[in-house]
Design an enzyme around this catalytic site. Structure first.
Site, PDB file in Angstrom:
ATOM      1  CG  ASP A  44       4.772  -1.744   7.578  1.00 45.97           C
ATOM      2  OD1 ASP A  44       4.164  -0.522   7.288  1.00 45.97           O
ATOM      3  OD2 ASP A  44       4.007  -2.922   6.924  1.00 45.97           O
ATOM      4  CG  ASN A  71       2.317  10.638  -0.965  1.00 46.13           C
ATOM      5  OD1 ASN A  71       0.663  11.469  -0.443  1.00 46.13           O
ATOM      6  ND2 ASN A  71       2.356   9.668  -1.486  1.00 46.13           N
ATOM      7  CE1 TYR A 136      -6.946   8.542   4.122  1.00 43.33           C
ATOM      8  CE2 TYR A 136      -9.717   9.613   4.529  1.00 43.33           C
ATOM      9  CZ  TYR A 136      -8.121   9.354   4.071  1.00 43.33           C
ATOM     10  OH  TYR A 136      -7.580  10.412   3.155  1.00 43.33           O
ATOM     11  CB  ILE A 168      -6.908  13.539  -6.243  1.00 41.02           C
ATOM     12  CG1 ILE A 168      -6.396  15.166  -4.933  1.00 41.02           C
ATOM     13  CG2 ILE A 168      -6.015  13.753  -7.691  1.00 41.02           C
ATOM     14  CD1 ILE A 168      -6.084  15.839  -5.058  1.00 41.02           C
TER      15      ILE A 168
HETATM   16  N1  LIG Z   1      -6.309  10.310  -3.624  1.00 41.84           N
HETATM   17  C1  LIG Z   1      -6.973  10.957  -3.371  1.00 41.84           C
HETATM   18  O1  LIG Z   1      -8.484  11.578  -3.689  1.00 41.84           O
HETATM   19  C2  LIG Z   1      -6.315  11.595  -1.495  1.00 41.84           C
HETATM   20  C3  LIG Z   1      -7.780  12.845  -0.911  1.00 41.84           C
HETATM   21  C4  LIG Z   1      -7.126  13.444   0.231  1.00 41.84           C
HETATM   22  C5  LIG Z   1      -5.812  12.805   0.649  1.00 41.84           C
HETATM   23  N2  LIG Z   1      -4.956  11.662   0.005  1.00 41.84           N
HETATM   24  C6  LIG Z   1      -3.458  11.326   0.919  1.00 41.84           C
HETATM   25  O2  LIG Z   1      -2.712  11.230   0.001  1.00 41.84           O
HETATM   26  C7  LIG Z   1      -2.098  10.607   0.423  1.00 41.84           C
HETATM   27  C8  LIG Z   1      -1.270   9.968  -1.227  1.00 41.84           C
HETATM   28  O3  LIG Z   1      -2.320   8.888  -1.585  1.00 41.84           O
HETATM   29  P1  LIG Z   1      -2.910   8.434  -2.955  1.00 41.84           P
HETATM   30  O4  LIG Z   1      -4.074   8.850  -3.709  1.00 41.84           O
HETATM   31  O5  LIG Z   1      -1.666   8.546  -3.976  1.00 41.84           O
HETATM   32  O6  LIG Z   1      -2.864   6.889  -2.178  1.00 41.84           O
HETATM   33  P2  LIG Z   1      -1.831   5.653  -3.677  1.00 41.84           P
HETATM   34  O7  LIG Z   1      -2.546   5.678  -4.364  1.00 41.84           O
HETATM   35  O8  LIG Z   1      -3.377   4.391  -2.642  1.00 41.84           O
HETATM   36  O9  LIG Z   1      -0.846   5.859  -3.046  1.00 41.84           O
HETATM   37  C9  LIG Z   1      -1.021   4.735  -1.277  1.00 41.84           C
HETATM   38  C10 LIG Z   1       0.862   5.357  -1.636  1.00 41.84           C
HETATM   39  O10 LIG Z   1       1.212   4.642   0.062  1.00 41.84           O
HETATM   40  C11 LIG Z   1       2.081   3.561  -0.250  1.00 41.84           C
HETATM   41  N3  LIG Z   1       1.470   3.081   1.565  1.00 41.84           N
HETATM   42  C12 LIG Z   1       0.792   2.394   1.998  1.00 41.84           C
HETATM   43  N4  LIG Z   1       1.305   1.682   2.527  1.00 41.84           N
HETATM   44  C13 LIG Z   1       1.906   1.691   3.103  1.00 41.84           C
HETATM   45  C14 LIG Z   1       2.814   1.430   3.556  1.00 41.84           C
HETATM   46  N5  LIG Z   1       2.533   0.788   4.968  1.00 41.84           N
HETATM   47  N6  LIG Z   1       4.988   1.587   3.974  1.00 41.84           N
HETATM   48  C15 LIG Z   1       5.042   2.230   3.387  1.00 41.84           C
HETATM   49  N7  LIG Z   1       4.100   2.897   2.200  1.00 41.84           N
HETATM   50  C16 LIG Z   1       2.576   2.745   2.219  1.00 41.84           C
HETATM   51  C17 LIG Z   1       1.866   2.687  -0.453  1.00 41.84           C
HETATM   52  O11 LIG Z   1       3.293   2.596  -1.466  1.00 41.84           O
HETATM   53  P3  LIG Z   1       3.002   0.775  -2.441  1.00 41.84           P
HETATM   54  O12 LIG Z   1       2.505   0.269  -2.800  1.00 41.84           O
HETATM   55  O13 LIG Z   1       4.199   0.610  -1.730  1.00 41.84           O
HETATM   56  O14 LIG Z   1       2.145  -0.373  -0.459  1.00 41.84           O
HETATM   57  C18 LIG Z   1       1.234   3.962  -2.229  1.00 41.84           C
HETATM   58  O15 LIG Z   1       3.378   5.019  -2.464  1.00 41.84           O
HETATM   59  C19 LIG Z   1      -2.611   9.155   1.395  1.00 41.84           C
HETATM   60  O16 LIG Z   1      -2.024   9.799   3.067  1.00 41.84           O
HETATM   61  C20 LIG Z   1      -3.723   9.891   1.303  1.00 41.84           C
HETATM   62  O17 LIG Z   1      -4.544   9.374   2.139  1.00 41.84           O
HETATM   63  C21 LIG Z   1      -5.761  11.089  -1.281  1.00 41.84           C
END
Ligand SMILES: NC(=O)c1ccc[n+]([C@@H]2O[C@H](COP(=O)([O-])OP(=O)(O)OC[C@H]3O[C@@H](n4cnc5c(N)ncnc54)[C@H](OP(=O)(O)O)[C@@H]3O)[C@@H](O)[C@H]2O)c1
Length: 225
Positions: A44, A71, A136, A168
């Site tokens: 975590d 990430n 956020y 995304i």
């Molecule tokens: N998707 C978008 O449109 C978007 C836009 C702007 C920025 N972002 C940023 O891009 C990054 C990835 O986004 P995503 O859309 O791929 O998110 P996601 O699908 O919700 O995945 C989140 C990831 O973070 C991990 N995570 C969450 N809490 C954690 C913790 N306490 N310790 C370790 N790992 C943890 C999760 O792992 P577990 O499942 O194992 O907990 C998962 O791999 C994030 O930082 C997000 O803010 C995304």
């Protein structure tokens, strides 16, 4: 996608997970099929003791560390009047404190070899103000400032940059009314693909060493004032 892109570029990759054990292990298998080494480590990122243990495991297995991608992140809306202390603690713990302690542990290993790259995945929300997501947005704005502070602190050995994604669209994800609205207000009239982010990360992980403390916004032009 980021892990696979770096593996395709020849990197051995450690996959960190907190809850998604099965996904992490299947990503490791996919990476190994590309001919590089990989392992999954549960930690975590909001827990500094678990972060320390993760980097000890990384160093034990690979003896070095060249690239860290912060990430992990969470995202959920709360009306400002309903925001609770636990919401702030949760989001700042994962989105801001976590990247700091990962960078601190990573830099100690990287410095032994005199070089390294740290890439923080921030967000368009760290640049624009979204009232329903003020916790956020504040966490990601903090991550952008952390990127700049770390870039100064870790120079000249380690370059620290940030990629700020806009919206995304993941394969198979539905384009609901909210997404359509975002696309209409984006100059390039589309949402980003995971590859748009992973390619920018690959570039920052492998480019020459004259770029640090910068934020690369990958948002189809949505942040243009
Ligand atoms: N998707 C978008 O449109 C978007 C836009 C702007 C920025 N972002 C940023 O891009 C990054 C990835 O986004 P995503 O859309 O791929 O998110 P996601 O699908 O919700 O995945 C989140 C990831 O973070 C991990 N995570 C969450 N809490 C954690 C913790 N306490 N310790 C370790 N790992 C943890 C999760 O792992 P577990 O499942 O194992 O907990 C998962 O791999 C994030 O930082 C997000 O803010 C995304």
């Amino acid at each position: 996608m980021i892990a696979l892109t770096l593996a395709r570029a020849g990197a051995n990759v450690v996959v960190n997970y907190n809850q998604s054990r099965r996904n992490a292990h299947s990503t490791v298998k996919e990476i190994e099929r590309l001919g590089v080494e990989s392992m999954a480590v549960r930690a975590d990122v909001a827990n500094p003791a678990e972060v320390k243990a993760m980097f000890r495991a990384v160093e034990k297995r690979f003896k070095r560390l060249d690239i860290l991608v912060n990430n992990a992140g969470i995202f959920f809306p709360v009306h400002w009047e309903d925001l609770q202390e636990r919401d702030w603690d949760r989001i700042l713990g994962i989105n801001l404190k976590g990247p700091f302690f990962c960078a601190q542990a990573a830099a100690r290993i990287m410095r032994r070899h005199g070089r390294g790259r740290i890439i923080n995945i921030s967000s368009l929300g760290g640049i624009q103000a979204w009232p329903k997501y003020m916790h956020y947005c504040s966490s990601k704005a903090g991550l952008i400032m952390l990127t700049r502070c770390l870039a100064r602190a870790l120079a000249p050995d380690i370059c620290v940059n940030s990629v700020a994604p806009g919206t995304i669209l993941f394969p198979g994800e539905k384009r609901g009314p909210e997404m359509e609205k975002i696309i209409r207000s984006t100059p390039l009239k589309k949402a980003g693909r995971p590859e748009d982010i992973s390619e920018m990360v690959r570039y920052l992980a492998t480019c020459g060493d004259f770029v640090t403390g910068q934020v690369f916004v990958v948002d189809g032009g949505k942040s243009i004032p």
